[in-house]
Design a protein around this motif. Structure first.
Motif, PDB file in Angstrom:
ATOM      1  N   ASP A 323       0.873  -1.180   0.000  1.00  0.00           N
ATOM      2  CA  ASP A 323       0.000   0.000   0.000  1.00  0.00           C
ATOM      3  C   ASP A 323       0.914   1.234   0.000  1.00  0.00           C
ATOM      4  O   ASP A 323       2.121   1.100  -0.178  1.00  0.00           O
ATOM      5  CB  ASP A 323      -0.950  -0.028   1.209  1.00  0.00           C
ATOM      6  CG  ASP A 323      -0.189   0.018   2.541  1.00  0.00           C
ATOM      7  OD1 ASP A 323       1.070   0.080   2.529  1.00  0.00           O
ATOM      8  OD2 ASP A 323      -0.851   0.001   3.597  1.00  0.00           O
ATOM      9  N   HIS A 324       0.335   2.402   0.133  1.00  0.00           N
ATOM     10  CA  HIS A 324       1.132   3.631   0.070  1.00  0.00           C
ATOM     11  C   HIS A 324       1.063   4.386   1.387  1.00  0.00           C
ATOM     12  O   HIS A 324       0.007   4.472   1.996  1.00  0.00           O
ATOM     13  CB  HIS A 324       0.628   4.530  -1.059  1.00  0.00           C
ATOM     14  CG  HIS A 324       0.835   3.932  -2.416  1.00  0.00           C
ATOM     15  ND1 HIS A 324       2.023   4.015  -3.095  1.00  0.00           N
ATOM     16  CD2 HIS A 324       0.003   3.211  -3.193  1.00  0.00           C
ATOM     17  CE1 HIS A 324       1.910   3.373  -4.253  1.00  0.00           C
ATOM     18  NE2 HIS A 324       0.700   2.879  -4.337  1.00  0.00           N
ATOM     19  N   THR A 331       5.437   2.204   1.965  1.00  0.00           N
ATOM     20  CA  THR A 331       4.171   1.627   2.421  1.00  0.00           C
ATOM     21  C   THR A 331       3.687   2.374   3.671  1.00  0.00           C
ATOM     22  O   THR A 331       4.346   3.309   4.136  1.00  0.00           O
ATOM     23  CB  THR A 331       4.341   0.132   2.796  1.00  0.00           C
ATOM     24  OG1 THR A 331       5.166   0.044   3.962  1.00  0.00           O
ATOM     25  CG2 THR A 331       4.994  -0.660   1.670  1.00  0.00           C
ATOM     26  N   SER A 332       2.577   1.911   4.214  1.00  0.00           N
ATOM     27  CA  SER A 332       2.065   2.537   5.447  1.00  0.00           C
ATOM     28  C   SER A 332       2.778   1.984   6.680  1.00  0.00           C
ATOM     29  O   SER A 332       2.535   2.441   7.798  1.00  0.00           O
ATOM     30  CB  SER A 332       0.559   2.273   5.560  1.00  0.00           C
ATOM     31  OG  SER A 332       0.347   0.877   5.683  1.00  0.00           O
ATOM     32  N   ILE A 333       3.651   0.991   6.494  1.00  0.00           N
ATOM     33  CA  ILE A 333       4.229   0.282   7.649  1.00  0.00           C
ATOM     34  C   ILE A 333       5.464   1.002   8.199  1.00  0.00           C
ATOM     35  O   ILE A 333       6.508   1.063   7.540  1.00  0.00           O
ATOM     36  CB  ILE A 333       4.547  -1.171   7.261  1.00  0.00           C
ATOM     37  CG1 ILE A 333       3.206  -1.880   7.022  1.00  0.00           C
ATOM     38  CG2 ILE A 333       5.370  -1.874   8.334  1.00  0.00           C
ATOM     39  CD1 ILE A 333       3.308  -3.314   6.671  1.00  0.00           C
ATOM     40  N   THR A 334       5.305   1.567   9.390  1.00  0.00           N
ATOM     41  CA  THR A 334       6.422   2.256  10.033  1.00  0.00           C
ATOM     42  C   THR A 334       7.092   1.348  11.065  1.00  0.00           C
ATOM     43  O   THR A 334       8.265   1.525  11.383  1.00  0.00           O
ATOM     44  CB  THR A 334       5.938   3.551  10.715  1.00  0.00           C
ATOM     45  OG1 THR A 334       4.776   3.244  11.483  1.00  0.00           O
ATOM     46  CG2 THR A 334       5.576   4.616   9.690  1.00  0.00           C
ATOM     47  N   ARG A 337       7.188  -4.967  12.440  1.00  0.00           N
ATOM     48  CA  ARG A 337       6.390  -6.068  13.001  1.00  0.00           C
ATOM     49  C   ARG A 337       4.977  -6.082  12.413  1.00  0.00           C
ATOM     50  O   ARG A 337       4.349  -7.133  12.307  1.00  0.00           O
ATOM     51  CB  ARG A 337       6.227  -5.902  14.520  1.00  0.00           C
ATOM     52  CG  ARG A 337       7.468  -6.177  15.310  1.00  0.00           C
ATOM     53  CD  ARG A 337       7.265  -5.633  16.716  1.00  0.00           C
ATOM     54  NE  ARG A 337       8.421  -5.935  17.539  1.00  0.00           N
ATOM     55  CZ  ARG A 337       8.485  -6.960  18.375  1.00  0.00           C
ATOM     56  NH1 ARG A 337       7.455  -7.772  18.498  1.00  0.00           N
ATOM     57  NH2 ARG A 337       9.562  -7.181  19.081  1.00  0.00           N
ATOM     58  N   ALA A 338       4.493  -4.864  12.048  1.00  0.00           N
ATOM     59  CA  ALA A 338       3.117  -4.751  11.553  1.00  0.00           C
ATOM     60  C   ALA A 338       2.929  -5.452  10.210  1.00  0.00           C
ATOM     61  O   ALA A 338       1.806  -5.663   9.767  1.00  0.00           O
ATOM     62  CB  ALA A 338       2.730  -3.281  11.439  1.00  0.00           C
ATOM     63  N   LEU A 339       4.040  -5.821   9.551  1.00  0.00           N
ATOM     64  CA  LEU A 339       3.920  -6.533   8.271  1.00  0.00           C
ATOM     65  C   LEU A 339       3.417  -7.957   8.469  1.00  0.00           C
ATOM     66  O   LEU A 339       2.827  -8.557   7.583  1.00  0.00           O
ATOM     67  CB  LEU A 339       5.295  -6.545   7.569  1.00  0.00           C
ATOM     68  CG  LEU A 339       5.414  -7.373   6.292  1.00  0.00           C
ATOM     69  CD1 LEU A 339       4.437  -6.874   5.219  1.00  0.00           C
ATOM     70  CD2 LEU A 339       6.846  -7.323   5.742  1.00  0.00           C
TER      71      LEU A 339
END
Ligand code: SF4
Ligand code: SF4
Length: 505
Positions: A323-324, A331-334, A337-339
């Motif tokens: 995603d963006h 991506t939106s992942i900062t 772990r959230a991946l």
């Protein structure tokens, strides 16, 4: 694949998108022909009603094609999803024969004569004539070997003009189609992304002539084309500081490297290092996020199943649509772990290591799976560090570049010759070479003389603008004198170059 008749509403999206025409509508319900179906999952992905259920294609009567990540299961005498490979008696065969250049020569425009590739003079500094039906300000001829060459040069005001800016970065700068603001006015929009680059299109005739924003658009095109620093803002997106040949500054931070490829490509390129680096490696990317253990390249390199499930939807095994956002890999992942959506501890094991990075190798994090399936942060192991370093070293630096694009209008062509249609035809037949400040332009196919030129090669300061509004471009047409005469060129205005020809010429 199977259709759930209760859920199917007969919208026919799967019928239209199935690449091998395996789906038909019967009594307003989709029906799949199992003989033709290759299991590409397009129907599953397009159905908005969850009417398509995943069911593996029969392994008995099909052969797996390994020429792309889809891995079609193709039945005897049938085609794969790309319609290039066929199962012929159990062998996957590419249907077309390889072609030589001679086989395709008739489709390719002939190259211009070597003597015409460089203009005799550039249009930089020659000036503009108005009205344009008078001869262009610079018409000079020169003998090159046996060929009499003429260049017609003008600093042409062009209202059909814009600049297509390429910013090499995977940092999210805004949504496709978002307006671009310069000095408080809308001057362009964010275009379709290119490979590892964001594209901005600034100007265009409707903006230039569309009121108060037109002057700002003309200034922005000119400033960018002249290699000057320009500040832009993407609506609901980033603040940009750009300059041709320099790294972009995005929200106050200079961009480092452009990505080496998408997450899948990165997984493919570095698979042999990744299997040494950790048990599982995931490469975050807004386009395709890669997962080593399920990726074909990982399997070839010897990666084992890990039971790790990413949050993104699958494209093909080991490849997930990102995603963006402002996070890793655009991506939106900062938080890496959230991946991870889940870890199946029936497959994973205590002490299993996971390396998460992005396509520039800039950020990296390493985890160890605990007996309860939770993740423990661990230092990045030396082999994982080496893999991240290898990604970084393979990346190119982020740069800003741009193509000035414009159409040379009818009146501007009248300054070249009396029959502008003959000039246009000659340009498309490669009898006339178009350059901007001496830099070869790419002339778009079809009618007219619409062209692109790399402003990074044009001498800085060569463009300007005028409040008609239009941008002013140093444009040259170079051709043989005999062709110039044939198109009704202003031969009476031709001057020799150098002004005094060497003796014996
Ligand atoms: S896309 Fe779904 S709802 Fe539409 S025809 Fe196909 S199966 Fe039916
Ligand atoms: S899986 Fe692919 S080939 Fe099979 S029916 Fe669906 S779209 Fe067609």
């Amino acid at each position: 694949m199977n259709i759930n008749i209760e859920k199917c509403v007969g919208c026919s999206w799967c019928v239209k998108d199935c690449p091998v025409d395996a789906v038909t509508l019967e009594n307003k319900k989709a029906k799949i022909n199992d003989e033709l179906c290759v299991g590409c999952r397009v129907c599953f992905r397009v159905c908005r009603y969850e009417a398509v259920e995943m069911e593996p294609v029969s392994l008995d009567r099909t052969v797996e094609c390994d020429h792309c990540p889809i891995k079609c299961r193709i039945g005897q005498g049938h085609l794969g999803a790309c319609r290039r490979y066929e199962n012929q008696d159990g062998e996957i065969i590419r249907l077309d024969q390889p072609l030589t250049f001679d086989d395709v020569r008739e489709y390719v425009a002939p190259a211009p004569k070597a003597e015409l590739r460089e203009p005799v003079i550039t249009a930089i500094g020659v000036g503009t004539t108005y009205p344009d039906c008078r001869p262009a300000p610079g018409i000079v001829r020169q003998k090159r070997g046996d060929v009499e060459v003429v260049t017609v040069a003008t600093e042409v005001p062009l209202s059909y003009s814009s600049v297509l800016v390429k910013i090499d970065t995977d940092v999210h700068i805004g949504n496709q189609g978002a307006p671009i603001i310069y000095d408080g006015r809308e001057v362009g929009m964010l275009e379709t992304e290119q490979y590892g680059s964001k594209m901005l299109h600034i100007g265009g005739v409707n903006r230039l002539t569309g009121g108060a924003a037109g002057f700002a658009a003309a200034r922005a095109i000119t400033e960018i084309s002249n290699h000057r620093p320009v500040k832009l803002r993407i609506k609901d997106g980033a603040r940009l500081e750009i300059q041709i040949g320099q790294p972009p500054v995005i929200n106050g931070e200079a961009a480092g490297n452009m990505r080496v490829g998408c997450g899948s490509a990165t997984t493919g390129i570095f698979a042999s290092m990744f299997v040494e680096a950790a048990d599982e490696v995931m490469v975050l990317d807004s386009h395709i996020t890669g997962q080593l253990s399920r990726h074909v390249a990982g399997q070839v390199a010897g990666a084992k199943p890990t039971g790790v499930e990413p949050i993104f939807p699958m494209s093909t095994p080991g490849r997930y649509f990102g995603d963006h956002g402002p996070g890793w890999g655009g991506t939106s992942i900062t938080d890496p772990r959230a991946l991870i959506k889940s870890i199946d501890m029936n497959v994973a094991w205590t002490g299993m290591t996971i390396l998460i990075t992005e396509t520039t190798g800039q950020n990296g994090a390493m985890f160890e799976v605990q007996s309860d399936g939770s993740l423990k942060d661990i230092p990045i192991a030396p082999k994982a560090q080496a893999a991240l370093e290898a990604i970084r070293e393979t990346c190119e630096p982020s740069l800003v570049s741009a193509m000035y694009t414009a159409g040379s209008g009818g009146s501007a062509r009248a300054g070249v010759c009396r029959y502008p249609i003959k000039l246009t035809r000659a340009v498309h037949q490669s009898k006339v070479v178009v350059t901007v400040g001496g830099v070869p332009a790419y002339v778009m196919p079809g009618g007219g003389i619409s062209f692109f030129v790399d402003v990074g090669q044009v001498k800085p300061g060569s463009f300007s603008w005028t409040p008609t509004p239009a941008t002013i471009c140093p444009l040259e047409y170079t051709m043989e004198v005999k062709d110039y005469e044939a198109m009704g060129g202003h031969v009476e205005a031709m001057k020799p170059f150098p002004a005094k020809e060497p003796k014996g010429e």
